[in-house]
Write an enzyme that holds these catalytic residues in place. Structure first.
Site, PDB file in Angstrom:
ATOM      1  N   ASN A 148      -1.725  -6.422  -2.530  1.00 50.27           N
ATOM      2  CA  ASN A 148      -2.271  -6.355  -3.887  1.00 50.27           C
ATOM      3  C   ASN A 148      -3.780  -6.576  -3.830  1.00 50.27           C
ATOM      4  O   ASN A 148      -4.274  -7.369  -3.026  1.00 50.27           O
ATOM      5  CB  ASN A 148      -1.582  -7.336  -4.836  1.00 50.27           C
ATOM      6  CG  ASN A 148      -1.628  -8.788  -4.394  1.00 50.27           C
ATOM      7  OD1 ASN A 148      -1.641  -9.078  -3.207  1.00 50.27           O
ATOM      8  ND2 ASN A 148      -1.630  -9.698  -5.347  1.00 50.27           N
ATOM      9  N   GLU A 166       2.633  -2.400  -3.469  1.00 55.14           N
ATOM     10  CA  GLU A 166       3.486  -1.222  -3.283  1.00 55.14           C
ATOM     11  C   GLU A 166       2.699   0.066  -3.525  1.00 55.14           C
ATOM     12  O   GLU A 166       2.825   1.035  -2.794  1.00 55.14           O
ATOM     13  CB  GLU A 166       4.681  -1.266  -4.245  1.00 55.14           C
ATOM     14  CG  GLU A 166       5.582  -2.475  -4.066  1.00 55.14           C
ATOM     15  CD  GLU A 166       5.177  -3.636  -4.982  1.00 55.14           C
ATOM     16  OE1 GLU A 166       3.971  -3.942  -5.083  1.00 55.14           O
ATOM     17  OE2 GLU A 166       6.092  -4.215  -5.587  1.00 55.14           O
TER      18      GLU A 166
HETATM   19 ZN    ZN Z   1       3.595  -3.328  -9.087  1.00 59.72          ZN
END
Ligand code: ZN
Length: 132
Positions: free
Chosen positions: A47, A60
């Protein structure tokens, strides 16, 4: 052959690059993806938050964009690991709704999603993806 445990370990390792100074919640993801030539690779991501909160991107989608931008557009497995910075990963860090929709573009319902606590079928987590 990459096992689900190997893929989960790659996701957990990717947490170390997380840029999460606002949430202090670091996430790593790993995706097995294939290209049109039959190539198969693992892409990892973390992230990446931003002072402009809306500019943040999840692990992701970081991994997915890395794969797609290199021609790997068919995803067969994904693993996600998350936890607060400096702590062990939590049992279940599920992909968020935006990531589930984003992944659905490149995944079938039988893509596996491995978390620390176990493995799910993508279609089990996101049974009604919006697809054109
Ligand atoms: Zn997400």
């Amino acid at each position: 052959m990459q096992t689900a445990a190997d893929l989960y370990r790659a996701a957990a390792d990717a947490r170390r690059y997380s840029h999460s100074p606002y949430s202090h919640f670091s996430v790593g993801a790993a995706i097995i993806a294939e290209n049109a030539e039959g190539g198969r690779r693992v892409f990892t991501g973390c992230n990446v938050e931003n002072a402009s909160y809306g500019g943040a991107i999840c692990a992701e989608r970081t991994a997915a964009v890395k794969a797609v931008s290199e021609g790997y557009t068919r995803f067969t497995a994904v693993a996600v690991s998350g936890g607060y910075a400096g702590e062990d990963e939590q049992d279940d860090t599920f992909p968020c709704g935006i990531c589930l929709q984003f992944l659905s573009e490149f995944a079938s319902d039988d893509m596996t999603v491995t978390l620390r606590s176990g493995t799910y079928a993508f279609g089990e987590l996101f049974p009604n993806a919006f697809r054109l």
